[in-house]
Design a protein around this motif. Structure first.
Motif, PDB file in Angstrom:
ATOM      1  N   LYS A 229      26.542  99.138  44.941  1.00  0.00           N
ATOM      2  CA  LYS A 229      27.162  98.631  43.713  1.00  0.00           C
ATOM      3  C   LYS A 229      28.233  99.587  43.197  1.00  0.00           C
ATOM      4  O   LYS A 229      29.320  99.159  42.793  1.00  0.00           O
ATOM      5  CB  LYS A 229      26.091  98.420  42.645  1.00  0.00           C
ATOM      6  N   SER A 230      27.948 100.875  43.232  1.00  0.00           N
ATOM      7  CA  SER A 230      28.908 101.867  42.717  1.00  0.00           C
ATOM      8  C   SER A 230      30.168 101.930  43.574  1.00  0.00           C
ATOM      9  O   SER A 230      31.251 102.248  43.073  1.00  0.00           O
ATOM     10  CB  SER A 230      28.253 103.249  42.654  1.00  0.00           C
ATOM     11  N   ARG A 231      30.028 101.598  44.875  1.00  0.00           N
ATOM     12  CA  ARG A 231      31.177 101.635  45.783  1.00  0.00           C
ATOM     13  C   ARG A 231      31.868 100.276  45.913  1.00  0.00           C
ATOM     14  O   ARG A 231      32.820 100.135  46.651  1.00  0.00           O
ATOM     15  CB  ARG A 231      30.733 102.115  47.174  1.00  0.00           C
ATOM     16  N   LYS A 232      31.305  99.291  45.196  1.00  0.00           N
ATOM     17  CA  LYS A 232      31.879  97.936  45.210  1.00  0.00           C
ATOM     18  C   LYS A 232      31.975  97.373  46.636  1.00  0.00           C
ATOM     19  O   LYS A 232      32.999  96.811  47.042  1.00  0.00           O
ATOM     20  CB  LYS A 232      33.254  97.920  44.541  1.00  0.00           C
ATOM     21  N   ILE A 233      30.904  97.526  47.389  1.00  0.00           N
ATOM     22  CA  ILE A 233      30.884  97.024  48.770  1.00  0.00           C
ATOM     23  C   ILE A 233      29.685  96.097  48.982  1.00  0.00           C
ATOM     24  O   ILE A 233      29.147  96.021  50.092  1.00  0.00           O
ATOM     25  CB  ILE A 233      30.844  98.185  49.789  1.00  0.00           C
ATOM     26  N   GLY A 234      29.291  95.382  47.931  1.00  0.00           N
ATOM     27  CA  GLY A 234      28.113  94.521  48.036  1.00  0.00           C
ATOM     28  C   GLY A 234      28.375  93.090  47.620  1.00  0.00           C
ATOM     29  O   GLY A 234      27.529  92.472  46.973  1.00  0.00           O
ATOM     30  N   SER A 235      29.530  92.545  48.017  1.00  0.00           N
ATOM     31  CA  SER A 235      29.861  91.171  47.632  1.00  0.00           C
ATOM     32  C   SER A 235      30.466  90.429  48.810  1.00  0.00           C
ATOM     33  O   SER A 235      31.573  90.753  49.261  1.00  0.00           O
ATOM     34  CB  SER A 235      30.847  91.162  46.451  1.00  0.00           C
ATOM     35  N   GLU A 238      33.873  89.058  48.382  1.00  0.00           N
ATOM     36  CA  GLU A 238      34.990  90.005  48.487  1.00  0.00           C
ATOM     37  C   GLU A 238      35.067  90.619  49.880  1.00  0.00           C
ATOM     38  O   GLU A 238      35.586  91.711  50.067  1.00  0.00           O
ATOM     39  CB  GLU A 238      34.836  91.089  47.421  1.00  0.00           C
ATOM     40  N   SER A 239      34.523  89.896  50.846  1.00  0.00           N
ATOM     41  CA  SER A 239      34.591  90.275  52.271  1.00  0.00           C
ATOM     42  C   SER A 239      33.862  91.578  52.584  1.00  0.00           C
ATOM     43  O   SER A 239      34.269  92.327  53.486  1.00  0.00           O
ATOM     44  CB  SER A 239      36.066  90.368  52.726  1.00  0.00           C
TER      45      SER A 239
END
Length: 321
Positions: A229-235, A238-239
């Motif tokens: 979540k903090s790295r914004k890599i869990g969506s 959003e690819s």
């Protein structure tokens, strides 16, 4: 689905102490954890780091219990409101609140709605008995019918309702003004009612069962979720990998080092004496997928699996690194 992915685990059944499985497990341990094994300083440092990291996930047990009661109450209220018109509707909580892996104290509540009519419609579309346009129109009608029930419910409790019928999985978003949530200023609670998503209930239940194998499993999963979540890599939108995919990868890694068993491994099921029964237990077969799995209690009471001795004393910090 998780059952298909985890079925390929090298520790797919029983104790990871046999031949090839053991060699594979030892190889993964050396590759990923060799730097900290047998080092007293690293063990001590890992426990110190755990104390700092895990403090972020501690919550008030009384407030947590109140929140769980509020969620169950929300489920009953929504189900009663919809069943007034659609008698065979079934609503089930899924996602982080079911698996016990919620990061936020006031996260949206994910609710799966099972409507036999919608399922038949989907099957007709997949079999070519109804056109894409016909399917879309009928699905839109069903979604807005359910939304209308909440819009005009006598309690006037449901607000901010938004129907999204054209998504891959149709959804109704909303907020219950009278949920009595201890984690919101006004006691309200946001919810997402998702259609045609029965598999998500099975997946969430399975994640929750893995978290019961050892407290560190849940703590590691929360740590991974927080990092993602903090790295914004869990969506997935959003690819990037979805949060759920990250949890699957975490479990797979823990299986590879012998920290958890494969709860769907047929060898372990046979050893425990567990026989999947999809005819009498719908939870064992969802959307044509094998979703039967052992509970942590069944595994431990049978004595058919033990954690690899080389990793049993590792801290969450070591497992994460």
């Amino acid at each position: 689905s998780i059952d298909q992915f985890l079925a390929s685990s090298p520790t797919s059944g029983g104790s990871p102490s046999t031949g090839i499985q053991n060699l594979h497990t030892d190889g993964v341990i050396e590759e990923t954890l060799g730097w900290c094994l047998g080092d007293d300083f690293m063990v001590k440092r890992g426990r110190q780091l755990d104390s700092a990291i895990l403090s972020h996930f501690r919550t008030d047990p009384n407030l947590d219990r109140a929140q769980q009661k509020a969620i169950k109450r929300l489920q009953r209220k929504l189900e009663d409101a919809i069943r007034y018109r659609i008698k065979d509707a079934e609503l089930t909580i899924y996602g982080s609140y079911l698996s016990g892996l919620s990061l936020g104290k006031n996260s949206d509540v994910d609710v799966s709605i099972h409507l036999p009519g919608a399922l038949v419609l989907k099957e007709d579309f997949e079999a070519g008995r109804i056109s894409a346009k016909g399917y879309e129109q009928e699905m839109k009608r069903i979604v807005f019918r359910v939304k209308g029930m909440l819009d005009h419910h006598r309690s006037r409790s449901y607000v901010d309702l938004i129907a999204v019928p054209r998504a891959r999985l149709p959804v109704i978003k909303g907020r219950d003004l009278h949920a009595d949530s201890p984690y919101s200023k006004d006691g309200s609670m946001h919810f997402d009612i998702c259609f045609l998503n029965d598999i998500a209930v099975a997946n969430s239940s399975l994640l929750g069962e893995y978290s019961k194998i050892d407290r560190r499993v849940r703590e590691l999963m929360l740590t991974v979720k927080s990092f993602v979540k903090s790295r914004k890599i869990g969506s997935a939108a959003e690819s990037t990998y979805s949060s759920y995919t990250w949890m699957v990868l975490t479990i797979f890694y823990l299986q590879c080092i012998g920290f958890v068993p494969n709860l769907q491994g047929r060898e372990l099921m046979n050893a425990v004496g567990f026989v999947p029964d999809p005819q009498n237990n719908p939870a064992h077969l969802v959307n044509g997928l094998d979703t039967a799995f052992l509970s942590a209690e069944e595994v431990f009471s049978s004595g058919q699996w033990q954690m690899n001795s080389r990793v049993k004393d590792l801290s969450v910090s070591h497992l994460f690194c």
